[in-house]
Enzyme design. Structure first.
Site, PDB file in Angstrom:
ATOM      1  N   GLU A  21      -5.799  -5.380  10.404  1.00 61.29           N
ATOM      2  CA  GLU A  21      -4.850  -4.296  10.592  1.00 61.29           C
ATOM      3  C   GLU A  21      -5.175  -3.563  11.895  1.00 61.29           C
ATOM      4  O   GLU A  21      -6.000  -2.629  11.896  1.00 61.29           O
ATOM      5  CB  GLU A  21      -4.935  -3.310   9.426  1.00 61.29           C
ATOM      6  CG  GLU A  21      -4.540  -3.900   8.098  1.00 61.29           C
ATOM      7  CD  GLU A  21      -3.892  -2.836   7.208  1.00 61.29           C
ATOM      8  OE1 GLU A  21      -2.767  -3.065   6.756  1.00 61.29           O
ATOM      9  OE2 GLU A  21      -4.503  -1.783   7.007  1.00 61.29           O
TER      10      GLU A  21
ATOM     11  N   ASN B 143       0.860  -1.187   0.000  1.00 59.17           N
ATOM     12  CA  ASN B 143       0.000   0.000   0.000  1.00 59.17           C
ATOM     13  C   ASN B 143       0.896   1.236   0.000  1.00 59.17           C
ATOM     14  O   ASN B 143       1.495   1.569   1.019  1.00 59.17           O
ATOM     15  CB  ASN B 143      -0.894  -0.023   1.251  1.00 59.17           C
ATOM     16  CG  ASN B 143      -1.742   1.231   1.381  1.00 59.17           C
ATOM     17  OD1 ASN B 143      -1.851   2.010   0.438  1.00 59.17           O
ATOM     18  ND2 ASN B 143      -2.331   1.431   2.553  1.00 59.17           N
TER      19      ASN B 143
ATOM     20  N   GLY C 200       1.816   2.034  10.766  1.00 58.32           N
ATOM     21  CA  GLY C 200       2.737   3.165  10.639  1.00 58.32           C
ATOM     22  C   GLY C 200       3.409   3.556  11.945  1.00 58.32           C
ATOM     23  O   GLY C 200       4.030   4.615  12.021  1.00 58.32           O
TER      24      GLY C 200
ATOM     25  N   GLU D 182      -7.104   4.386   7.771  1.00 56.42           N
ATOM     26  CA  GLU D 182      -6.869   5.812   7.457  1.00 56.42           C
ATOM     27  C   GLU D 182      -8.090   6.418   6.773  1.00 56.42           C
ATOM     28  O   GLU D 182      -8.397   7.594   6.957  1.00 56.42           O
ATOM     29  CB  GLU D 182      -5.596   5.952   6.601  1.00 56.42           C
ATOM     30  CG  GLU D 182      -4.349   5.682   7.436  1.00 56.42           C
ATOM     31  CD  GLU D 182      -3.135   5.241   6.639  1.00 56.42           C
ATOM     32  OE1 GLU D 182      -3.140   5.346   5.403  1.00 56.42           O
ATOM     33  OE2 GLU D 182      -2.160   4.781   7.275  1.00 56.42           O
TER      34      GLU D 182
HETATM   35  C1  PEP Z   1      -1.009  -0.050   5.841  1.00 61.57           C
HETATM   36  O1  PEP Z   1      -0.932   1.020   5.288  1.00 61.57           O
HETATM   37  O2  PEP Z   1      -1.963  -0.792   5.586  1.00 61.57           O
HETATM   38  C2  PEP Z   1       0.033  -0.441   6.783  1.00 61.57           C
HETATM   39  C3  PEP Z   1      -0.084  -1.580   7.397  1.00 61.57           C
HETATM   40  O3  PEP Z   1       1.067   0.448   6.975  1.00 61.57           O
HETATM   41  P1  PEP Z   1       2.463   0.125   7.728  1.00 61.57           P
HETATM   42  O4  PEP Z   1       2.994  -1.165   7.144  1.00 61.57           O
HETATM   43  O5  PEP Z   1       3.328   1.277   7.400  1.00 61.57           O
HETATM   44  O6  PEP Z   1       2.160  -0.016   9.172  1.00 61.57           O
END
Ligand code: PEP
Length: 254
Positions: free
Chosen positions: A167, A9, A173, A97
């Site tokens: 997630e 992503n 992040g 997000e």
């Molecule tokens: C994401 O954007 O779905 C994500 C998991 O970001 P990161 O790997 O940066 O935590």
């Protein structure tokens, strides 16, 4: 056995030229990637360049966001039908997000998934709890509510065309990933939900990805869990080496 799926992503990073360049590097570096399926999600403006850079390769391209309707008076939105026409195979839905910064509701996620499926896109539907919800012991109730709504009214065949992504919001992040034990526990819960909502066959077939600070160092352990079928990778997907290492970790057996 479910085929592993690693998704990158790219969020709101990389304009047309740099996204196409990264896609070209990935194509070269990932010429050999075993039986692992790969998809990248550039920002919409960079989709055409990335598709061109990946033409003829088996790395898929997805759109990060679609509207619930194919066209109309919706300034600034993306259409699933148009994304499919452009060459996208995948779409994201329900990313935290979007929920957090764009006030996306569970109903909105459901409608976008339906629009994507109708257009021939394969949704990756994201669910996950906040830190406060985890601390309040609400992980399962939050995930259940999000799944109930996101997949409401879908047939087993439609669901089998999708992937789900767990997630945890607190891991995205932040550099703090869920431990393999924490992630596996939720993934097993999601698979149980699929079993009771649809069938054992659907539950066995649908891939459940983990997302949240996945990197080259933690990917093997996470991907070694029985119900973790791949990863949705944000930050680390912007680095060719790190992303390639995550794909390699997925190539290795469970
Ligand atoms: C994401 O954007 O779905 C994500 C998991 O970001 P990161 O790997 O940066 O935590």
């Amino acid at each position: 056995m479910r085929r592993r799926l690693i998704c990158g992503n790219w969020k709101l990073n990389l304009g047309p030229a740099s996204a196409a360049a990264l896609a070209g590097f990935l194509r070269e570096r990932l010429a050999e990637h075993g039986d692992v399926e790969i998809a990248v999600f550039p920002t919409a403006l960079s989709v055409p360049g990335v598709l061109a850079a990946l033409a003829g390769s088996d790395i898929g391209v997805g759109i990060q966001e679609v509207a619930a309707v194919p066209s109309g008076a919706l300034t600034g939105a993306n259409s699933a039908v148009m994304a499919r026409e452009a060459g996208c195979r995948w779409m994201l839905a329900g990313h935290s997000e979007r929920r957090q910064f764009f006030a996306e509701t569970d109903e909105g996620v459901r409608d976008k998934i339906r629009a994507g499926l109708a257009a021939g896109l394969r949704p990756v539907a994201c669910v996950g709890e906040t830190l406060a919800q985890r601390q309040a012991g609400e992980v399962q109730s939050v995930i259940r509510r999000q799944l109930d709504k996101a997949l409401e009214g879908l047939s087993p065949a439609q669901t089998s065309d999708m992937a789900l992504a767990y997630e945890p919001v607190w891991a995205i992040g932040t550099g703090v990933n869920a431990t393999p034990e924490q992630a596996q526990e939720v993934h097993a819960f999601v698979r149980d939900w699929l079993r009771s909502r649809f069938s054992p066959e659907v539950a066995q077939g649908v891939r459940i990805l983990y997302g949240g600070s996945v990197n080259a160092g933690n990917a093997s352990k996470l991907l070694g869990c029985p119900d973790i079928d791949g990863a949705l990778v944000g930050g680390a997907s912007l680095q060719v080496g790190a992303f390639a290492d995550i794909v390699s970790a997925a190539c290795a057996g469970r």
